[in-house]
Write a protein that holds these residues in place. Structure first.
Motif, PDB file in Angstrom:
ATOM      1  N   TYR A 140       0.864  -1.181   0.000  1.00  0.00           N
ATOM      2  CA  TYR A 140       0.000   0.000   0.000  1.00  0.00           C
ATOM      3  C   TYR A 140       0.901   1.233   0.000  1.00  0.00           C
ATOM      4  CZ  TYR A 140      -4.371   2.250   1.835  1.00  0.00           C
ATOM      5  OH  TYR A 140      -5.531   2.973   2.030  1.00  0.00           O
ATOM      6  N   HIS A 196      -6.392   0.722  14.448  1.00  0.00           N
ATOM      7  CA  HIS A 196      -5.432   1.543  15.194  1.00  0.00           C
ATOM      8  C   HIS A 196      -6.107   2.814  15.681  1.00  0.00           C
ATOM      9  CE1 HIS A 196      -5.491   3.357  11.214  1.00  0.00           C
ATOM     10  NE2 HIS A 196      -5.096   4.482  11.801  1.00  0.00           N
ATOM     11  N   ASP A 198      -5.037   6.898  15.884  1.00  0.00           N
ATOM     12  CA  ASP A 198      -4.008   7.755  15.303  1.00  0.00           C
ATOM     13  C   ASP A 198      -3.068   8.295  16.381  1.00  0.00           C
ATOM     14  OD1 ASP A 198      -4.744   7.224  12.761  1.00  0.00           O
ATOM     15  OD2 ASP A 198      -5.678   9.158  12.344  1.00  0.00           O
ATOM     16  N   ASN A 206      -9.600  12.481   5.966  1.00  0.00           N
ATOM     17  CA  ASN A 206      -9.129  11.590   4.894  1.00  0.00           C
ATOM     18  C   ASN A 206     -10.091  11.752   3.715  1.00  0.00           C
ATOM     19  OD1 ASN A 206      -8.975   9.146   3.253  1.00  0.00           O
ATOM     20  ND2 ASN A 206      -7.820   8.186   4.907  1.00  0.00           N
ATOM     21  N   LYS A 405       1.104   5.334   9.905  1.00  0.00           N
ATOM     22  CA  LYS A 405       1.243   6.783   9.898  1.00  0.00           C
ATOM     23  C   LYS A 405       2.561   7.299  10.438  1.00  0.00           C
ATOM     24  CE  LYS A 405      -3.011   8.852   8.959  1.00  0.00           C
ATOM     25  NZ  LYS A 405      -4.080   9.738   9.303  1.00  0.00           N
TER      26      LYS A 405
END
Ligand SMILES: O=C(O)CCC(=O)C(=O)O
Ligand SMILES: [Fe+2]
Length: 413
Positions: A140, A196, A198, A206, A405
């Motif tokens: 990804y 998850h 952040d 997003n 991230k």
């Protein structure tokens, strides 16, 4: 003769592409070298669950920033903003064809190796991979440095921060010192982001430019043991969205799911902007090839969560940021004082991976903080809390429950 030459040339190019793709795959997921990338047969077996969409949608064109704060940001309510990306050049420019032409030889991050270094692939190879792979959980692109590279910086012109998210308090920190905050995101069907929260208590927006993403959001406070796959389910893909949707999704849909953690589901389409408030668990899987842009931010609404996490996880940054906020946004100082962690306070229960070391912050810093605390009318006890532990950390490491991230390599910069 010429035709034969061309065929040969094409064959060589194909070979080079597969070898580049193989190299990236080996570096990013060495644990799959023996196990294999298609062993689970998800290309055939993984079925996206029937669409359920329970998120609140709101037309951004009829929403003021104050209304957004009151209805969504302050109470921490996720929503999808519609039309927040209207007029963006990305809507025309971010197609496989055009990005494949313009950024053909530019490398984008699509993983990380065992030592924490970025694994990158040229756009032309990634597109080939994206269009042809049958992997259980494909690579990804999740690239946070596109805006810093001369040849990819132009992507910044293709979108604008929606006005609801403009007041990012991390923008007062020096650019090079602030945590990674924006990502260009691109991937094929079944790629995605495992469950998850952040990092650093930030919130996120997003915006999806093309394709469809499935989201599941779980309220803050839900225990990790409840929201993550069990050990025996994790297998070779413990941190992949497909694993979550295969094993955990049926549980969140079952009658036995605790009522105190009502989930929100969404099928995000092109032009829609997801707002993920601070502290919410979320997991995302791409239904088909997608392109998106996402940013994380600190704001008045999440500063109470962001500040103590920054003090603990990024102590040096927190000192620098404090000085900048003091100069530029003195009205937020009481919030910092109120929320700073106590010295030597126990780590909270969230995924914290702070390291500690020996060096100490200067007493100059401390007295400066105390003075500020006094000016803000903060009590003696709270004064001590302002900067948290006085023990500095030589290697800053950030709390990073969002694997995609904040990466070690980015922290290393
Ligand atoms: O688009 C994705 O894969 C999810 C990204 C994400 O977790 C986020 O935007 O916070
Ligand atoms: Fe996230």
């Amino acid at each position: 003769m010429e035709e034969r030459e061309e065929r040969r040339e094409r064959g060589l190019k194909r070979k080079k592409a597969s070898s580049k793709i193989e190299d990236a795959k080996r570096s990013a997921r060495p644990e799959l070298n023996n196990f294999g990338w298609q062993t689970l047969g998800y290309v055939e077996k993984f079925r996206f669950p029937p669409v359920v969409d329970t998120i609140e949608r709101v037309d951004a064109t009829h929403l003021t920033v104050d209304q957004f704060r009151e209805k969504y940001e302050n109470p921490g309510v996720p929503c999808i903003l519609q039309n927040a990306a209207a007029g963006w050049q990305a809507n025309d420019k971010w197609t496989i064809e055009r990005l494949g032409r313009k950024y053909r030889n530019q490398k984008f991050k699509c993983g990380e190796d065992d030592d924490g270094y970025s694994v990158k692939m040229k756009m032309k190879y990634y597109i080939e991979y994206m269009l042809s792979n049958k992997d259980d959980s494909p690579l990804y692109i999740f690239d946070s440095s596109f805006g810093d590279r001369h040849k990819t910086r132009q992507l910044l012109e293709d979108f604008q921060i929606p006005r609801f998210f403009e007041d990012d308090l991390f923008r007062y920190a020096e650019y090079k010192k602030r945590p990674p905050h924006r990502w260009f995101v691109m991937g094929p069907t079944r790629s995605g982001t495992a469950i998850h929260i952040d990092p650093l208590g930030t919130s996120a927006w997003n915006t999806l430019i093309s394709g469809y993403k499935r989201w599941v959001l779980i309220p803050p406070g839900a225990p990790k043991s409840l929201v993550k796959p069990y050990k025996h389910e994790a297998g070779k893909h413990p941190d992949e969205a497909v694993t979550w949707f295969t094993f955990v999704y049926p549980r969140v849909k079952a009658g036995s799911w605790p009522k105190e953690y009502p989930i929100i589901e969404a099928r995000q389409g092109p032009g829609e902007t997801m707002f993920v408030p601070s502290g919410w668990w979320h997991v995302v899987i791409n239904e088909c090839a997608t392109m998106a842009i996402t940013q994380n931010f600190a704001s008045l609404a999440n500063l109470r969560a962001v500040w103590p996490k920054t003090v603990k996880g990024r102590p040096k940054l927190s000192k620098h940021w404090f000085k900048r906020l003091r100069a530029e946004r003195p009205e937020v100082l009481p919030v910092l004082a109120e929320s700073a962690p106590l010295r030597d306070e126990e780590e909270d229960s969230s995924d914290s991976s702070s390291s500690s070391s020996s060096s100490s912050s200067s007493s100059e810093d401390e007295s400066e903080m105390e003075e500020i605390a006094a000016r803000c009318g903060v009590s003696m006890r709270k004064k001590r809390r302002l900067l948290g532990s006085s023990a500095d950390r030589s290697t800053e490491s950030s709390e990073s429950p969002c694997a995609s991230k904040i990466r070690k390599s980015e922290e290393r910069k």
